[in-house]
Motif scaffolding. Structure first.
Motif, short mmCIF file in Angstrom:
data_model
loop_
_atom_site.label_atom_id
_atom_site.label_comp_id
_atom_site.label_asym_id
_atom_site.label_seq_id
_atom_site.Cartn_x
_atom_site.Cartn_y
_atom_site.Cartn_z
N SER A 89 0.57 -1.37 0.21
CA SER A 89 -0.39 -0.15 -0.24
C SER A 89 0.67 1.40 -0.02
O SER A 89 1.94 1.30 0.22
N SER A 90 0.79 2.15 -0.98
CA SER A 90 1.24 3.34 -0.70
C SER A 90 1.54 3.83 0.51
O SER A 90 2.74 4.48 0.60
N LYS A 91 0.34 3.38 1.26
CA LYS A 91 0.83 4.94 2.93
C LYS A 91 1.43 4.02 3.82
O LYS A 91 1.37 3.76 4.67
N GLY A 92 2.17 2.88 3.28
CA GLY A 92 2.74 1.72 4.60
C GLY A 92 1.71 0.18 4.90
O GLY A 92 0.34 0.26 4.43
N ILE A 93 2.16 -0.77 5.01
CA ILE A 93 1.58 -1.94 5.15
C ILE A 93 1.04 -1.76 6.35
O ILE A 93 1.11 -1.74 7.45
N PHE A 94 -0.27 -2.52 6.25
CA PHE A 94 -1.70 -2.22 7.69
C PHE A 94 -2.44 -1.22 7.58
O PHE A 94 -3.87 -1.18 7.85
N SER A 95 -2.17 -0.20 5.93
CA SER A 95 -2.78 0.71 6.72
C SER A 95 -4.17 0.69 6.28
O SER A 95 -4.63 -0.35 5.24
N MET A 96 -5.35 1.39 6.82
CA MET A 96 -6.84 1.35 6.42
C MET A 96 -6.91 3.41 5.79
O MET A 96 -6.93 3.85 6.73
N SER A 97 -7.37 3.91 4.33
CA SER A 97 -6.87 4.30 3.82
C SER A 97 -8.77 4.40 3.97
O SER A 97 -9.44 3.72 4.55
N GLU A 98 -9.37 6.08 3.47
CA GLU A 98 -10.74 6.36 3.82
C GLU A 98 -11.65 6.04 3.00
O GLU A 98 -12.40 5.41 2.77
N GLU A 99 -11.20 5.66 1.57
CA GLU A 99 -11.82 5.52 0.57
C GLU A 99 -11.73 3.78 0.46
O GLU A 99 -12.62 3.14 0.90
N ALA A 100 -10.77 3.34 1.37
CA ALA A 100 -10.85 1.46 1.52
C ALA A 100 -11.71 0.93 2.79
O ALA A 100 -12.96 -0.03 3.02
N ILE A 101 -11.96 1.87 4.01
CA ILE A 101 -12.52 1.59 4.54
C ILE A 101 -14.08 2.51 4.51
O ILE A 101 -14.98 1.28 3.97
N ALA A 102 -14.75 3.66 3.46
CA ALA A 102 -16.03 2.92 2.95
C ALA A 102 -15.90 2.12 1.62
O ALA A 102 -17.19 1.85 2.30
#
Lengths: 526, 323
Positions: B284-297
């Motif tokens: 993931s571009s924001k680092g492994i394990f990250s949860m972006s707001e779009e992904a959560i949505a």
């Protein structure tokens, strides 16, 4: 004597010949991929795979052996002690009945995750192995003791012997063959219990663990190798007890027929009787409750009896829960009855055959044992390929898990038939079939009922396993789906309902049994 | 009896020998941090094995106790029962437990940005998209039935047109043609099928609108309060382990053949295939394990199609901010 020895050698040779025929046939079926497009591997393929995997096995075998052996030991010691207590004290027997049946009816697939959650390390394996042994050995002990020849007891009593002397000098000795045959059936149960707990236990070693890793590889020879390794372990223990039993039975069987019927059990009626029944029914619930309180498992996971009632009747989701449960039961119950009948019929036919044609049955025994210890998960692909995913696969699986304990009980009953009674009809020239009809079958009626009682909960378990693995219907599927969705209320509900159903059937068998046996002046083989 | 005791003794000794490094490690920190994995030791957890063997957890001041999973291990249950501090789950089961049973869970990270589960079929009878499933038999582990039904619904396919049967983790019925397709990790089964002499074809549920994470990192609210420092340390060290592992997915599985992967019944080639195939699903571009707001949505929306009422509140992204 010389003729006898020659006859025995002949029988052994015939057994060997049959076994060889069986293996050659299997090899051909496997090599030519005749069964399910090659899903049944040839024995040579299994052996080759086993050899290639030999480095993997020792640790897995040791781990399973440890769990199974400890469970076998603990479960059977408790079972024999309990069996003696129940045989000596009718009150204890009445009190313990509910608990005994409940333990026997516990579906291992439902309690395995619960055990894994509450205990750690080896304990779930040992517990499941021990639970698998308990009922079989306990009831064999009670059967053995209650079927003691009354005349021997009278001799000891006449010399002033109390219940301890009776137990020590007569009852335990005469019960030994029955206890040993109980241990024989318990051996595969212990191995399977350990493997099942490993399957869910998340440990690093054990045949169950190895099986999980191998399942995804679409490698039937490996799966059969693991299953046969489990079978080999069970077979060794089975053979050991069969050997001891064969030695001992000759010295304990009565040479003449008792003229007096065995004594009737102490009848406790009226208020005291009702109280006993009530306590007996309440005891499993009390133990269940106490156990959870003792372990301190969080209430979200561990549902007490009240928790289950609340889930099923008062909680917000109670109505949907009831609906799901009832529609699952409607699928499961008819097949359970059918499977139980078929399993018993098969066991009875096999037991009769073991009297008339012992050679054939002896060579069938290894196959029978494989069906008991082969984890069904490993056989699922083969079974669905052969039988599809409809009622027939459910029936086959149910028969395969039902017939074995019933068969051993029945065969033992037929084997215990008094020789002198047989000699009477033999002297009149009766052939084996007439001997069966006139003497052996009527004399082993108590064992037929005992076998029926053994078959009840196992049939339900068989149906649930088949539903879980193959068809995706009924209680088995409901249980599995609830497990995935952390619906603990439903997990406990399914476990409790399956136990209650088993107890209901069990009671029906008991009522019929009492009627029939009383008319014939016989004792139930509890 | 004597023999049993000897055996036990023997096994005990072997166990002690195997546990030696662990014991030595434990002597330094007071209490171990218990991590319950969601399956048996396979490539799915290589990042954690790397972190453990390279000492990343130790550097972060953590005494990690790694617990293997299996088909009957319900990861969420182990953290409720207090046997584990942190576990990996599927978001659908975790959120169902939160919504329907009030389970005190928080999702604090996601190993797989894209859920690796998908529909696997044979190339000679290919099922390339959801509508190919019409009139076919599909084997699904009972717990995933809801996900498949949601995917069918999103794709506008009538559920009653697909025959769903249970899947028991053995691809043999698929290879032999008893079923037309099965639901499994697309990172894993195609390899097995190839070994059996067939060509596999697969698609992710994710690519057909069912956009959920998998191996979501879950803790109880209680643990999040009391062991926040350890949780952050775990995520930090695990991220480092995963980054190291994914640099060259073929490198580490070989090294673990006689340790982490010993005796699992799977082959190292299989683990390499798995490890390589999962790389794009984890990174993931924001680092492994990250949860972006779009992904959560997207998770919330997909789960809604499965009838699971997920809320933003079930996800806690503040822990990752501290990593």
């Amino acid at each position: 004597m010389a003729i006898d020895a020659a006859g025995r050698r002949g029988r052994h040779l015939a057994g060997l010949r049959n076994a060889i025929i069986l293996i050659v046939l299997w090899e051909l079926l496997g090599q030519l991929k005749l069964v399910a497009g090659g899903a049944l591997p040839a024995p040579s393929a299994v052996l080759i795979r086993f050899w290639q995997d030999r480095g993997d096995y020792p640790l897995h075998l040791l781990a399973t052996f440890e769990g199974a052996a400890l469970g076998f030991f603990i479960g059977n010691v408790v079972a024999i002690a309990a069996g003696i207590l129940f045989a000596v004290s009718p009150v204890a027997a009445r009190l313990g009945r509910g608990l005994n049946v409940a333990i026997f009816a516990l579906p291992p697939i439902a309690i395995s995750p619960i055990l894994v959650l509450t205990f750690s390390g080896m304990t779930p394996r040992i517990a499941l192995a021990a639970l698998g042994c308990y009922f079989v050995t306990m009831s064999a002990t009670v059967t053995g003791i209650t079927q003691t020849d009354r005349r021997m007891l009278d001799v000891v009593r006449a010399y002033g012997g109390g219940w301890v002397a009776l137990l020590r000098l007569v009852e335990i000795r005469s019960a030994l063959p029955a206890i040993l045959s109980g241990l024989r059936v318990a051996a595969p149960a212990a191995v399977l219990g350990s493997v099942l707990a490993e399957f869910g236990g998340g440990g690093r070693y054990g045949l169950g663990v190895y099986l999980i890793g191998s399942l995804g590889r679409a490698d039937p020879p490996r799966l059969w190798g693991i299953g046969l390794a489990a079978t080999g372990m069970a077979l060794l223990v089975y053979a050991l007890f069969a050997l001891i039993e064969a030695r001992i039975t000759h010295t304990t069987r009565a040479v003449t027929v008792a003229a007096t019927p065995p004594g009737t059990p102490l009848a406790i009626g009226g208020f005291a009787g009702a109280a006993l029944t009530l306590i007996s029914a309440a005891l499993p619930f009390a133990v269940w409750w106490g156990f959870l309180k003792m372990l301190g498992t969080p209430p979200m996971i561990a549902k007490t009896p009240l928790g289950v009632i609340d889930y099923l009747f008062f909680a917000q989701s109670a109505e949907t829960a009831q609906l799901r449960l009832l529609s699952a039961l409607a699928q499961t119950l008819p097949l359970t009855l059918l499977g139980m009948t078929a399993g018993l019929a098969f066991a009875f036919a096999l037991a009769l055959a073991s009297v008339v044609r012992p050679g054939i049955v002896r060579s069938f025994m290894p196959v029978a044992l494989v069906t008991q210890t082969m984890p069904l998960v490993a056989l699922t692909p083969l079974l669905v390929l052969l039988l599809g995913r409809g009622p027939s696969v459910i029936l086959w699986i149910t028969v395969s898990v039902t017939f074995f304990p019933a068969f051993v009980t029945l065969a033992q009953g037929l084997g215990m038939v008094s020789r002198s009674a047989l000699d009477v009809v033999r002297a009149y020239g009766a052939n084996p079939f007439i001997q069966l009809r006139l003497v052996s079958i009527p004399a082993s009626l108590p064992y037929l009922f005992a076998a029926m009682r053994l078959a009840v909960p196992r049939a339900l378990l068989g149906v649930m396993i088949a539903e879980w693995l193959a068809t995706g219907t009924g209680l088995g599927n409901l249980l599995n789906q609830s497990r995935g969705y952390l619906d603990y209320g439903m997990i406990w509900t399914v476990a409790v309902v399956s136990v209650l159903i088993s107890i209901l059937f069990y009671q029906i068998v008991i009522v019929v049994e009492r009627r029939v046996l009383q008319r014939r002046g016989m004792q139930p083989a509890s | 009896m004597r023999m049993t005791l000897n055996r036990r003794h023997f096994i005990g000794l072997m166990g002690a020998a195997a546990a030696m490094p662990l014991v030595a490690r434990r002597a330094e920190a007071a209490t171990p941090f218990n991590f319950q994995a969601s399956w048996i030791n396979d490539a799915e957890f290589t990042g954690y094995f790397v972190a453990a063997d390279k000492g990343y957890y130790k550097e972060a001041g953590l005494d990690l106790n790694y617990m293997s999973g299996g088909p009957d291990v319900i990861p969420e249950s182990t953290i409720i029962a207090g046997k584990a501090d942190l576990t990996l789950t599927t978001p659908d089961t975790t959120i169902t437990a939160i919504v329907e049973q009030g389970a005190p869970f928080k999702i604090i990270g996601a190993q797989y940005q894209k859920n690796p589960i998908g529909i696997v079929s044979l190339a000679k009878k290919p099922i390339r998209e959801p509508k190919d499933l019409i009139g076919k038999t599909l084997a699904v582990p009972p717990v995933n039935v809801v996900s498949v039904e949601a995917m069918l619904k999103i794709s506008g396919i009538d559920r009653s047109k697909v025959n769903i049967v249970p899947y028991a983790y053995d691809p043999t019925p698929l290879i032999k043609g008893e079923i037309d397709a099965s639901l499994d990790f697309t990172t894993n089964v195609p390899f097995t099928i190839k070994q059996a002499g067939e060509e596999a074809i697969s698609f992710l549920l994710y690519d057909f609108g069912f956009k959920i994470f998998n191996d979501t990192v879950v803790v109880t609210e209680e643990t999040l309060k009391t062991k926040r420092k350890e949780i952050v340390a775990f995520l930090k060290a695990s991220r480092k382990g995963w980054e190291e592992n994914l640099k060259d997915p073929t490198a580490y599985p070989k090294q673990f053949a006689d340790t982490w992967y010993k005796g699992t019944g799977r082959s190292i080639e299989n683990e390499i295939y798995f490890n390589t195939a999962q790389k794009p699903l984890i990174e993931s571009s924001k680092g492994i394990f990250s949860m972006s707001e779009e992904a959560i949505a997207a998770n919330i929306e997909s789960l809604a199609a499965a009838g699971i009422k997920a809320k933003r509140d079930h996800f806690d992204t503040t822990v990752l901010e501290e990593v």
